[in-house]
Design a protein around this motif. Sequence first.
Motif: not given
Length: 402
Positions: A23-24, A26-27
């Motif tokens: 997963s990113d 930042s998310q």
Amino acid sequence: MSERFDTLFSGMSEENALNLIISDPSQLDNPGVKYLAASRLGACTSQQSLDRLIEVASKESDDLYERITRRKALEALGRRKQKTALPVLIEALTDQDEPTVVNAVDSIARIGASLTETQQQQLLTALNGPDNQKRAVIQAFTRLNLPDSNDVIAELRGDLNPLVAGAAHAHALRLTNRDESLGPLLSQLQDTNPGRRRAAVIDLGDAQHLAALEALTRCPVSMPLRAKSAFLITKAQSEGNREDINKTHSDALLETLLRDDPRTLALANPSPIPSEAEAIRAGLQHRDEARQYEAAKALCEMPATERLALIDDLEENQGSDYGVHYLLASCVGLLELHERSDLVRGALQETGPQYSKSRIAAAWSCLRLRLDDQKPLIAELATDHPWEPLKWSCTQVLEKMN
């Protein structure tokens, strides 16, 4: 992350970990779950989880969370012990991030597979880095029984950093039986710097030299670390079918180490801890194990009435400290304080991984206090527990109880 603390992520499913690790950051509300996911996948067994770890371990990034996740993925691959992970681990050796290289090196050693000559040279090239990285590379060569064909490691026996030199001495002891390398490591067991003492304990375990066993019983370093090296030594000597091995003597030394009486350790501190409550409280929580042991010794030397009161106070107010918990379980048995036997029973029944060493202390205390009602639990631990020092201790205690 050590296997002993796998319970920290036991609530995370494999499917969730597979998604979180890519997963990113930042998310995510908490980007730290990415490297927790890497540790979770290290405890899995599926091909999909292994492939995902290899995928993540191969990706470089400037993002801090991604870099830490990569490090954790490299570490997790060592736990999986699959030879198919070697290419990505070898590739990581050229990274400029020291922790990344160290994790890759450690995993290569942990997998334990044979390396080609090219891979050995790539591993040796990683010596060109900071001291911590140098030490990891030398340790890998030692643990994989790889020769020092160009005497590059031999030259490091004279390194100014004793952690680098110590690892090089361990390599010489294990691969060439260079007995003169034993002295520097034994001397380092009494260094005033606790980090250097711990490093020497690890190096002696890597060296697998039987002559180090007795010194390990007296060194003021945490019992589990000394026990790990001691069992490595005795196992290696046993597997080598050495005719000069006296198993009875080796077992006696293991027992001395695991009983861990602070009064028999080499505590050469110029300012010993006085047998006073406040000084003992502070010493038991010191970061240096030598000070912890000195405090335990001072506790043993207190007048009986003061000692019992202090034990009760420590159990109530500092008993959640793993080190204090362990030393109390040990001292109650060493001093044969039958009136505090419930403390020992409670320590033996602790199932948290952080209390495993307390269970060793409790097992030996059960023997000294003749707590025969604990035999069923001791027998269970002797049969089923995965940690060898605890299993061995309970086996010995049970035999002596019977």
